[in-house]
Design an enzyme around this catalytic site. Structure first.
Site, short mmCIF file in Angstrom:
data_model
loop_
_atom_site.label_atom_id
_atom_site.label_comp_id
_atom_site.label_asym_id
_atom_site.label_seq_id
_atom_site.Cartn_x
_atom_site.Cartn_y
_atom_site.Cartn_z
N ASP A 163 0.83 -1.19 0.00
CA ASP A 163 0.00 0.00 0.00
C ASP A 163 0.87 1.25 0.00
O ASP A 163 2.01 1.24 0.49
CB ASP A 163 -0.89 0.04 1.25
CG ASP A 163 -1.96 -1.02 1.25
OD1 ASP A 163 -2.25 -1.56 0.17
OD2 ASP A 163 -2.50 -1.32 2.32
N LYS A 164 0.32 2.33 -0.48
CA LYS A 164 1.04 3.60 -0.52
C LYS A 164 1.67 3.94 0.82
O LYS A 164 2.85 4.32 0.89
CB LYS A 164 0.08 4.72 -0.94
CG LYS A 164 0.67 6.11 -0.84
CD LYS A 164 -0.37 7.17 -1.16
CE LYS A 164 0.19 8.57 -0.96
NZ LYS A 164 -0.84 9.62 -1.23
#
Length: 337
Positions: A163-164
């Site tokens: 995930d970012k």
């Protein structure tokens, strides 16, 4: 150009195990008008200037596909000449070919590199793969600039994602044989992946628990995933072990047996222990952490070409360590060995 994101999501915490990657982000509509200095230019040239994140070839294909509207009407001719003030609407979607993306120089934190394999430490905040709202400045863009062979590889060699706002170790293939071998190894669960997670509340389960609950799209919120009935989602299995706990928080080590979108975050929330900072799944910002408290801390695998056993470790970044300190918890890397 002004942007309107029709459906927006985050990067995935999983291997690329489906043809379309189950990306949550789908289409982004860009609106704009032709400025005076572009009067008389070809449509494809104007788009290349206004949307520099993509190659001109890709933008030309969007025009041919009818994804570009000129004055409210689809325009399928890249060579049409534009007039100052002409209104444009462009439907951007994740392209199938990596070559559509522009290479961008980027400082990568390289942990290991040889002719076939690259292991990097991804910082929190870096998007792995372009998508709606994040077409540039991604790891993929950086890989295209990092080595010449990336443009010939599926997704520039990316075989799994974080995930970012998750930090930590990532595997990247530098050759086609390595990419194919890594994809097979991840699918066969031959790559051991451990994560550190800081969860809300005193751990209430047994010291180690394996959650075996399917994950699918949350029908009430497209941006979220959720535990769903078997058959309506994908099988998902996570082993969570508590390392230390206080009344306010628990430090966990999590092992992925499968790789689904937001898997650790979803399973933690399902257990009643959402991750600190993970507002999407019920967590709250605490101790300076405004992103989910998740870090990919260890990778163990056989080299995709030589077969040599490899182990990589990564201590959590400073924001994670500071949150642990304020929570009264302690991280000992030896506990992962």
């Amino acid at each position: 150009m002004n942007a309107e994101i029709i459906s927006m999501g985050e990067d995935l915490e999983d291997p690329l195990d489906t043809p379309a990657d189950v990306v949550l982000s789908e289409v982004e509509i860009r609106h704009g008008e032709v400025p005076a200095d572009m009067h008389g230019w070809r449509l494809d040239r104007v788009l290349a200037r206004l949307i520099p994140e993509f190659s001109r070839t890709y933008l030309q294909q969007l025009i041919v596909d009818g994804a570009v509207e000129l004055r409210g009407t689809p325009q399928r001719k890249p060579a049409v000449r534009l007039t100052v003030g002409d209104r444009l609407a462009v439907g951007l979607r994740p392209p199938q070919q990596v070559q559509a993306f522009v290479a961008e120089e980027m400082s990568l934190d390289v942990v290991f590199e040889d002719a076939d394999l690259l292991v990097i430490h991804k910082p929190a905040g870096l998007v792995v793969h372009p998508g709606a709202g994040n077409w540039s400045g991604t790891l993929l863009n950086g890989l295209l600039a990092f080595h010449a062979g990336a443009s010939a590889l599926p997704r520039a060699g990316i075989v799994h994602r974080l995930d970012k706002d998750t930090s930590g170790l990532m595997l990247v293939g530098k050759s086609r044989r390595a990419v194919d071998a890594l994809v097979r190894a991840i699918a066969a669960r031959d790559v051991k992946r451990l994560y550190l997670a800081l969860a809300h509340g005193r751990w209430s389960s047994q010291p180690e628990i394996t959650v075996d609950q399917a994950i699918g799209r949350d029908v009430r919120n497209r941006l979220r995933m959720a535990v769903v009935e078997a058959g309506s989602g994908k099988p998902a299995q996570t082993t969570l072990t508590v390392l230390e706990k206080t009344d306010q928080a628990s430090l966990l080590v999590c092992r992925l047996h499968t790789g689904r979108t937001h898997q650790i975050r979803v399973h933690g929330a399902w257990l009643g222990h959402p991750l600190v900072g993970d507002v999407l799944y019920g967590g709250r910002p605490l101790w300076g952490l405004t992103r989910q408290a998740l870090h990919a801390t260890r990778l163990e695998l056989n080299h995709p070409v030589t077969g040599k056993p490899l182990v990589f470790r990564s201590d959590p970044p400073q924001d994670f360590k500071e949150a642990l300190k304020q929570a009264g918890l302690h991280y000992n890397p030896e506990c992962l060995d």
